[in-house]
Design a protein around this motif. Structure first.
Motif, PDB file in Angstrom:
ATOM      1  N   PRO A 193       0.785  -1.239   0.000  1.00 56.63           N
ATOM      2  CA  PRO A 193       0.000   0.000   0.000  1.00 56.63           C
ATOM      3  C   PRO A 193       0.820   1.295   0.000  1.00 56.63           C
ATOM      4  CG  PRO A 193      -0.968  -1.593   1.503  1.00 56.63           C
ATOM      5  CD  PRO A 193       0.342  -2.157   1.073  1.00 56.63           C
ATOM      6  N   SER A 194       2.097   1.231   0.371  1.00 58.17           N
ATOM      7  CA  SER A 194       2.904   2.456   0.371  1.00 58.17           C
ATOM      8  C   SER A 194       3.288   2.908  -1.030  1.00 58.17           C
ATOM      9  CB  SER A 194       4.174   2.256   1.205  1.00 58.17           C
ATOM     10  OG  SER A 194       4.975   1.218   0.657  1.00 58.17           O
ATOM     11  N   LEU A 195       3.148   2.032  -2.026  1.00 63.31           N
ATOM     12  CA  LEU A 195       3.434   2.424  -3.410  1.00 63.31           C
ATOM     13  C   LEU A 195       2.355   3.372  -3.907  1.00 63.31           C
ATOM     14  CD1 LEU A 195       4.485  -1.059  -4.862  1.00 63.31           C
ATOM     15  CD2 LEU A 195       5.989   0.799  -4.107  1.00 63.31           C
ATOM     16  N   ARG A 196       2.696   4.196  -4.886  1.00 68.73           N
ATOM     17  CA  ARG A 196       1.753   5.159  -5.443  1.00 68.73           C
ATOM     18  C   ARG A 196       1.598   4.924  -6.938  1.00 68.73           C
ATOM     19  NH1 ARG A 196       4.748  10.268  -2.478  1.00 68.73           N
ATOM     20  NH2 ARG A 196       4.141   9.741  -0.334  1.00 68.73           N
ATOM     21  N   VAL A 197       0.404   5.139  -7.426  1.00 72.87           N
ATOM     22  CA  VAL A 197       0.103   5.006  -8.852  1.00 72.87           C
ATOM     23  C   VAL A 197      -0.088   6.400  -9.424  1.00 72.87           C
ATOM     24  CG1 VAL A 197      -1.462   4.046 -10.580  1.00 72.87           C
ATOM     25  CG2 VAL A 197      -1.015   2.776  -8.462  1.00 72.87           C
TER      26      VAL A 197
END
Length: 246
Positions: A193-197
């Motif tokens: 969840p810490s990744l960003r799109v």
């Protein structure tokens, strides 16, 4: 009555979740087993050319199935769904669509891609580089030189069992930003969840048309499965997972 022989479907890795669901529904509805083989579309096409017995080929582009069709033995290619390119960024990268290109051009930002020719995702990344050059001259040379081809090749490192490729690559800090399909980016973010799109800005957007081909001598069960991919039930699964209408 369903044929006991499984339908041999070769499909782009980005379709894994969608086609697994669609095939399960198809088997439940018809009693016809479906055997799915996933991989980078270019590598799958090479395996088919070398004699592997695929009956249906669902590629992340139209070029690879078109190449099979042009050699004979495969029906004309049909576009059955669409995707787009997004940037998947680590939590330490602060980028928005309008700042994405300047971010990628920064010397310290490591840019990950898939491998062109082996995997259409890599080809789409280079299409993005060409668009970037039209917006900012010189961008192509910088991006082409710095891009790390981390996935999609026959010898690319594979993630541990049960891990998604892009979530794993980013969690391992192999890149700061990875250009991949928006559907892959969303799946990776669900896993980490810490990744960003980050969507590409309108001027730099790259769309992906997914092509479907059927071997001309494939049994009617294979033809029926391929046809089902264009019908409402399968399209609903694809669109629920972020794919676009054909």
């Amino acid at each position: 009555m369903a044929d006991a022989q499984p339908i041999a479907v070769y499909a782009a890795g980005s379709l894994r979740e969608a086609l697994t669901d669609i095939a399960r529904n198809h088997e439940a509805r018809t009693g016809q087993p479906v055997r799915l083989t996933f991989g980078a579309s270019g590598l799958l096409r090479e395996r088919i050319e070398q004699g592997e017995p695929a009956q249906v080929f669902a590629s992340a582009d139209t070029e690879h199935p078109q190449r099979l069709a042009s050699q004979g033995g495969w029906q004309p290619v049909v576009v059955f769904t669409r995707n787009a390119l997004c940037a998947l960024t680590g939590p330490h990268v602060n980028a928005a669509p309008d700042t994405l290109l300047p971010t990628l051009l920064r010397s310290e930002v490591r840019l990950g891609t898939s491998t062109p020719k082996a995997d259409p995702s890599g080809d789409y990344a280079w299409a993005f580089f060409r668009k970037a050059d039209a917006v900012q001259p010189g961008a192509y040379a910088v991006l082409d030189a710095k891009a790390l081809k981390l996935t999609g090749a026959a010898d690319s490192p594979k993630p541990p069992a049960g891990r998604g490729t892009y979530a794993w690559v980013m969690e391992q800090r192999q890149a700061d930003v990875f250009l991949t399909y928006c559907t892959n980016a969303v799946s990776a973010q669900a896993e980490v969840p810490s990744l960003r799109v980050v969507p590409l800005p309108a001027t730099l957007q790259v769309g992906a048309a997914y092509g479907l081909a059927v071997r001309t001598d494939a049994p009617v069960q294979a033809q029926a499965f391929a046809q089902s991919l264009t019908e409402p039930a399968a399209q609903a699964v694809l669109q629920r997972l972020g794919f676009g209408r054909p």
